[in-house]
Structure formats: structure tokens, C-alpha cells
Design a protein around this motif. Structure first.
Motif, PDB file in Angstrom:
ATOM      1  N   TRP A 172      20.837   2.573 -53.981  1.00  0.00           N
ATOM      2  CA  TRP A 172      21.010   2.362 -52.724  1.00  0.00           C
ATOM      3  C   TRP A 172      19.453   3.719 -52.399  1.00  0.00           C
ATOM      4  CZ3 TRP A 172      22.523   0.080 -48.338  1.00  0.00           C
ATOM      5  CH2 TRP A 172      21.952   0.338 -47.244  1.00  0.00           C
TER       6      TRP A 172
ATOM      7  N   THR B 159      13.978   8.504 -45.912  1.00  0.00           N
ATOM      8  CA  THR B 159      13.894   7.581 -45.929  1.00  0.00           C
ATOM      9  C   THR B 159      15.942   7.462 -46.440  1.00  0.00           C
ATOM     10  OG1 THR B 159      13.010   7.934 -48.345  1.00  0.00           O
ATOM     11  CG2 THR B 159      11.647   5.933 -46.619  1.00  0.00           C
TER      12      THR B 159
ATOM     13  N   ILE C  30      16.201   2.542 -53.282  1.00  0.00           N
ATOM     14  CA  ILE C  30      15.178   2.205 -52.582  1.00  0.00           C
ATOM     15  C   ILE C  30      14.377   3.036 -51.543  1.00  0.00           C
ATOM     16  CG2 ILE C  30      15.671   1.325 -49.614  1.00  0.00           C
ATOM     17  CD1 ILE C  30      18.118  -0.042 -50.338  1.00  0.00           C
TER      18      ILE C  30
ATOM     19  N   LEU D  24      18.609   6.633 -44.500  1.00  0.00           N
ATOM     20  CA  LEU D  24      19.410   5.451 -45.220  1.00  0.00           C
ATOM     21  C   LEU D  24      20.944   5.848 -45.039  1.00  0.00           C
ATOM     22  CD1 LEU D  24      17.094   4.569 -48.495  1.00  0.00           C
ATOM     23  CD2 LEU D  24      18.589   2.863 -47.233  1.00  0.00           C
TER      24      LEU D  24
ATOM     25  N   GLU E 296      10.265  10.654 -48.502  1.00  0.00           N
ATOM     26  CA  GLU E 296      11.275  10.069 -49.545  1.00  0.00           C
ATOM     27  C   GLU E 296      12.434  10.630 -48.756  1.00  0.00           C
ATOM     28  OE1 GLU E 296      11.026  13.814 -52.514  1.00  0.00           O
ATOM     29  OE2 GLU E 296      10.201  12.008 -51.495  1.00  0.00           O
TER      30      GLU E 296
ATOM     31  N   TYR F  74      11.672   3.696 -53.915  1.00  0.00           N
ATOM     32  CA  TYR F  74      10.617   2.023 -54.309  1.00  0.00           C
ATOM     33  C   TYR F  74       9.346   2.643 -52.890  1.00  0.00           C
ATOM     34  CZ  TYR F  74       8.606  -2.437 -53.650  1.00  0.00           C
ATOM     35  OH  TYR F  74       7.512  -3.559 -53.614  1.00  0.00           O
ATOM     36  N   LEU F  75      10.622   2.770 -52.173  1.00  0.00           N
ATOM     37  CA  LEU F  75       9.279   3.113 -50.469  1.00  0.00           C
ATOM     38  C   LEU F  75       8.438   4.151 -51.209  1.00  0.00           C
ATOM     39  CD1 LEU F  75      11.650   2.277 -47.755  1.00  0.00           C
ATOM     40  CD2 LEU F  75      10.167   0.829 -48.456  1.00  0.00           C
TER      41      LEU F  75
END
Length: 357
Positions: free
Chosen positions: A127, A145, A130, A149, A142, A133-134
Motif C-alpha cells: 500500500w 498520495t 503505491i 491513500l 508522496e 511508485y508514483l
């Protein structure tokens, strides 16, 4: 002045120690303004923690998820990232452990518990991965994101519990037969909910230190955290290290979720709001100066204050919310280290003058 800086750098533990003292003093002043007795309040707080074996065991239980999430935030920070999503990663870890524990309940416990714990760490890491990676592939911040999330994790966890694990007519999952409880210690602490997650958290802190400071991979992660452009110029794969760091960070948070559902509650609720473990972990990481040993000590302090705040309410009629002022003040003084140095400066020069005379 350079010598003064050297003193503070060498004795970095002094700053958080003084910050803690200043935080307690600020809390005492607020209590006095509100008409409360700070001595009685703090006495009731510590009596709540150390007054009985049960309370002491429960205080240890309170510290455990904070240790995990503090390590999660600190690990990402040491790698140059801000993991604001530990709360969502805890929820994903909880859900993974619940699904394994309930759907595979026919397995022997000695196999089921490790499998559920591994699943919690793995899915918590994926989780967080993700966001990693983005960040690595698309350059997306981050912080944004991981916050998003958190909300996705909350609704996804509730959806899974409601549709696959729910007891009809209740707002929680079925009971999980697998248990991380330390049955050989529970009786010594009057059936306090002590579990193996505490040991796992301490092992995670050891892994944190050894991996980041004693391995080549850890050196690369810290180099990427210091300066990603210089690390890339030196031939390091910045994107891979970003994803790896976020995965490990999320795995720590996921393990906190496993400890809560397998060792404390033995079921998973449908949450109306985020449980808040991850956000408390940010405070713990800051208080521990993002070092694994500091995180352990900070989680002990934070857990004691959080659990003991109920004693302030019952023993001294002080609102437990006041303990948040103490915690907030401590974090403020940690962040504003210039204030702490200003407080310490006269003592340093006094000691220097005594040595000269």
C-alpha cells in the motif's frame, strides 16, 4: 559559538530531554490557569501507569502500535520522504490479518499467526509502495498520495469487513481464532493485553538500524534521502530506492495493524473514522528524532502519557485532553530547537566559567 554547536551536536539527547521537561512545565501552567493542581494531575497520571500490573501491561500494549508507526515514519524520513499514510497502512495490515485469520481459521495456530502477520506486513508495504511508485515514476508528491491513500484504505477496509467478514447485526467482523497474546505473561499482568507485537516492534527497530547504517542498500537509501541528484550521479537507482524505502516503511505500519487485531481486539471493527495510529506515529518519530532508539523511547513516553491521561481525569478531575497539550508542547520544543538551545546556553557558559576558574 562553534564549540557550543559541537556540544549540542554531541549531546543530541539533551535537546529532547529538555523539550520533555519544558512540555511538562507548559502543561502545568495550563492546569494552573484552568484551576487544576498539576502535581495531583501528574501523580495520578503516573499512578495510572505504574499503579498495578494490569495498568503497566496495558501501557505497554498502548506503546506497541506507536512504536511501529513511529518507525514507519522515521524510516521513510531517513530515506528522504514523508510518509503521512501510516494510518492507512495500519488499516490495510489489520484487514489483511483479519481476512487470513478468519478465512483460514482451520489452520493450526502456529501456522496461521505467522501467515497473518506476514500478510499484514506485505500488504501494508504494498500500500505504501503505491505512493513510492508514483513518486519514483511520475514525480507525484508522496505527502499528497499518502494522505489520499489513507481515505481509500479506510473505505476499502470497511467495505471488506462489511461484505465478507461481518457478523450479522453487529458492526464488526467475526472473532479471529488466531492470537498473538503472550499467554505466559498475561497472568503476571492481571490479564493485560500484552502480545508478541511488542517483541516484533523491538526487532523492527533493530532491523531499522542495521539495515540503514550497516548495509550497502541502507547506505544507498540514506544517500538518496540526502541528495537524490548526487546519488543518481554516483550510479544509484533513485527510483528503486524510493519504492523500496516506502515498502519497508509501510510494512512496519502494517505490522502494527496485525498486532492490534490479533493481539488486542481479536476482531476488526467498521471504523467511522481513521483510528489515528499513523498520525500519532508522526509525533513519535519527531520526538525520537527519526532514530530507531529515539523512536522506542518516544513511544514509551507517548504511550505512558496517552494511557495515563485517563488517570488524570479520574484521580485529579483534570480533562484528559490536557495531556495532548503536554504532548504538543514537547513536539513544539523538539521542532523549535533554537528555543531549547537558548534555554541551555546560560547553563553551558556557567559550566565553562566554573572550569576556567
Amino acid at each position: 559559538m562553534n564549540k557550543l554547536k559541537k556540544i549540542f551536536a554531541g549531546d543530541s539527547y539533551i535537546i529532547p530531554l529538555v523539550a520533555i521537561i519544558l512540555g511538562f512545565l507548559v502543561g502545568a501552567v495550563v492546569m494552573l490557569i484552568g484551576g487544576y493542581d498539576p502535581i495531583a494531575a501528574y501523580s495520578a497520571l503516573f499512578k495510572r501507569v505504574f499503579g498495578s500490573p494490569y495498568d503497566f501491561g496495558e501501557a505497554i500494549r498502548e506503546m506497541t502500535p506507536l512504536m511501529f508507526t513511529g518507525l514507519a515514519v522515521a524510516f521513510a524520513f531517513r530515506s528522504g520522504m514523508f510518509n503521512i499514510g501510516a494510518d492507512g497502512q495500519v488499516l490495510i495490515g489489520m484487514t489483511a490479518a483479519s481476512v487470513i485469520g478468519i478465512k483460514l481459521s482451520g489452520m493450526p495456530t502456529f501456522l496461521l499467526v505467522p501467515l497473518a502477520v506476514i500478510a499484514a506486513g506485505l500488504f501494508g508495504g504494498l500500500w505504501a509502495g503505491i505512493a513510492g511508485y508514483l513518486k519514483a515514476k511520475r514525480g507525484i508528491n508522496e505527502v499528497i498520495t499518502t494522505i489520499m491513500l489513507n481515505w481509500i484504505a479506510l473505505y476499502l477496509a470497511n467495505y471488506i469487513v462489511r461484505n465478507f467478514l461481518l457478523i450479522p447485526g453487529k458492526n464488526r467482523s467475526e472473532d479471529i481464532p488466531a492470537s498473538m497474546s503472550m499467554t505466559f505473561l498475561n497472568s503476571l499482568f492481571d490479564n493485560a493485553r500484552i502480545h508478541w507485537g511488542t517483541v516484533l516492534a523491538l526487532l523492527a527497530a533493530v532491523f531499522f538500524y542495521v539495515y540503514l547504517w550497516k548495509t550497502k542498500q541502507g547506505y544507498e537509501m540514506r544517500a538518496v534521502g540526502f541528495n537524490p541528484h548526487a546519488a543518481e550521479y554516483a550510479g544509484m537507482n533513485v527510483g528503486r530506492n524510493v519504492v523500496k524505502a516506502m515498502f519497508i516503511s509501510g510494512a512496519f505500519a502494517g505490522l502494527a495493524g496485525a498486532g492490534e487485531v490479533l493481539g488486542v481486539f481479536h476482531y476488526q471493527s467498521v471504523f467511522a473514522a481513521s483510528p489515528g495510529y499513523g498520525f500519532d506515529g508522526i509525533a513519535v518519530a519527531l520526538l525520537g528524532l527519526t532514530h530507531p532508539l529515539g523512536v522506542i523511547l518516544a513511544s514509551i513516553l507517548y504511550g505512558m502519557l496517552t494511557y495515563g491521561s485517563a488517570g488524570m481525569s479520574f484521580g485529579a478531575d483534570v480533562p484528559p485532553e490536557l495531556i495532548r497539550i503536554v504532548i504538543g508542547s514537547i513536539i513544539f520544543f523538539i521542532a523549535a530547537q533554537g528555543i531549547v538551545r537558548w534555554v541551555l546556553k546560560p547553563f553551558y557558559f556557567k559550566r565553562k566559567k566554573e572550569k576556567v576558574s
